[in-house]
Motif scaffolding. Sequence first.
Motif, PDB file in Angstrom:
ATOM      1  N   MET A  31      13.614  31.751  -3.520  1.00  0.00           N
ATOM      2  CA  MET A  31      14.044  32.140  -4.836  1.00  0.00           C
ATOM      3  C   MET A  31      15.557  32.120  -4.906  1.00  0.00           C
ATOM      4  O   MET A  31      16.186  33.035  -5.378  1.00  0.00           O
ATOM      5  CB  MET A  31      13.512  33.512  -5.185  1.00  0.00           C
TER       6      MET A  31
ATOM      7  N   ASP B 184       5.405  35.276  -5.520  1.00  0.00           N
ATOM      8  CA  ASP B 184       5.198  34.177  -4.602  1.00  0.00           C
ATOM      9  C   ASP B 184       6.009  32.989  -5.110  1.00  0.00           C
ATOM     10  O   ASP B 184       6.603  33.043  -6.195  1.00  0.00           O
ATOM     11  CB  ASP B 184       3.710  33.813  -4.528  1.00  0.00           C
ATOM     12  N   ASP B 185       6.031  31.936  -4.326  1.00  0.00           N
ATOM     13  CA  ASP B 185       6.742  30.731  -4.704  1.00  0.00           C
ATOM     14  C   ASP B 185       5.749  29.730  -5.286  1.00  0.00           C
ATOM     15  O   ASP B 185       4.675  29.517  -4.722  1.00  0.00           O
ATOM     16  CB  ASP B 185       7.438  30.135  -3.472  1.00  0.00           C
ATOM     17  N   ASP B 186       6.090  29.132  -6.411  1.00  0.00           N
ATOM     18  CA  ASP B 186       5.248  28.140  -7.060  1.00  0.00           C
ATOM     19  C   ASP B 186       6.060  26.856  -7.205  1.00  0.00           C
ATOM     20  O   ASP B 186       6.620  26.587  -8.257  1.00  0.00           O
ATOM     21  CB  ASP B 186       4.769  28.649  -8.422  1.00  0.00           C
ATOM     22  N   ARG B 187       6.204  26.117  -6.120  1.00  0.00           N
ATOM     23  CA  ARG B 187       6.980  24.876  -6.078  1.00  0.00           C
ATOM     24  C   ARG B 187       8.397  25.063  -6.619  1.00  0.00           C
ATOM     25  O   ARG B 187       8.857  24.334  -7.480  1.00  0.00           O
ATOM     26  CB  ARG B 187       6.256  23.767  -6.827  1.00  0.00           C
ATOM     27  N   GLY B 188       9.058  26.106  -6.132  1.00  0.00           N
ATOM     28  CA  GLY B 188      10.432  26.378  -6.533  1.00  0.00           C
ATOM     29  C   GLY B 188      10.569  27.369  -7.674  1.00  0.00           C
ATOM     30  O   GLY B 188      11.662  27.823  -7.972  1.00  0.00           O
ATOM     31  N   SER B 189       9.488  27.692  -8.324  1.00  0.00           N
ATOM     32  CA  SER B 189       9.486  28.682  -9.401  1.00  0.00           C
ATOM     33  C   SER B 189       8.850  29.970  -8.890  1.00  0.00           C
ATOM     34  O   SER B 189       8.236  29.999  -7.837  1.00  0.00           O
ATOM     35  CB  SER B 189       8.689  28.171 -10.597  1.00  0.00           C
ATOM     36  N   ILE B 190       8.965  31.020  -9.681  1.00  0.00           N
ATOM     37  CA  ILE B 190       8.342  32.288  -9.332  1.00  0.00           C
ATOM     38  C   ILE B 190       6.899  32.294  -9.823  1.00  0.00           C
ATOM     39  O   ILE B 190       6.618  31.900 -10.954  1.00  0.00           O
ATOM     40  CB  ILE B 190       9.096  33.465  -9.974  1.00  0.00           C
TER      41      ILE B 190
ATOM     42  N   ARG C 196      15.563  33.315 -13.885  1.00  0.00           N
ATOM     43  CA  ARG C 196      14.768  32.489 -12.980  1.00  0.00           C
ATOM     44  C   ARG C 196      13.638  31.829 -13.761  1.00  0.00           C
ATOM     45  O   ARG C 196      13.213  32.320 -14.800  1.00  0.00           O
ATOM     46  CB  ARG C 196      14.157  33.334 -11.847  1.00  0.00           C
TER      47      ARG C 196
END
Length: 110
Positions: free
Chosen positions: A1, A48-54, A89
Amino acid sequence: MSAGPVGVDATAVPGRVEITARALTALARAAAAEQLGVPAKRLRVGLDDDRGSIALDVTGPIRERADIVGAASAAADAVGRRVGELSGRHVGRTHIELTGILRVHEGRVR
């Protein structure tokens, strides 16, 4: 993040601002409580991380209303949007798991 705020040139502002996972969790909990109509202490929020997103996972009850499913779906969209606005973000997905319905009882005044 570690991504910077959306729409801000990284070279325009000297220094760096970091938002901890704990702060993002508290922010998401408050936004979800507002949208679901329940106290924040009744909600659990995971990041969590979603391919670079939150990616947000919210678990808890929802305040009683006519269309629970529609309200939960609208709340997921609104929570993701609000967390993104406040944190700068990008929120990729928001998952809400309902664990109950909070009914509001109007008590008698003595």
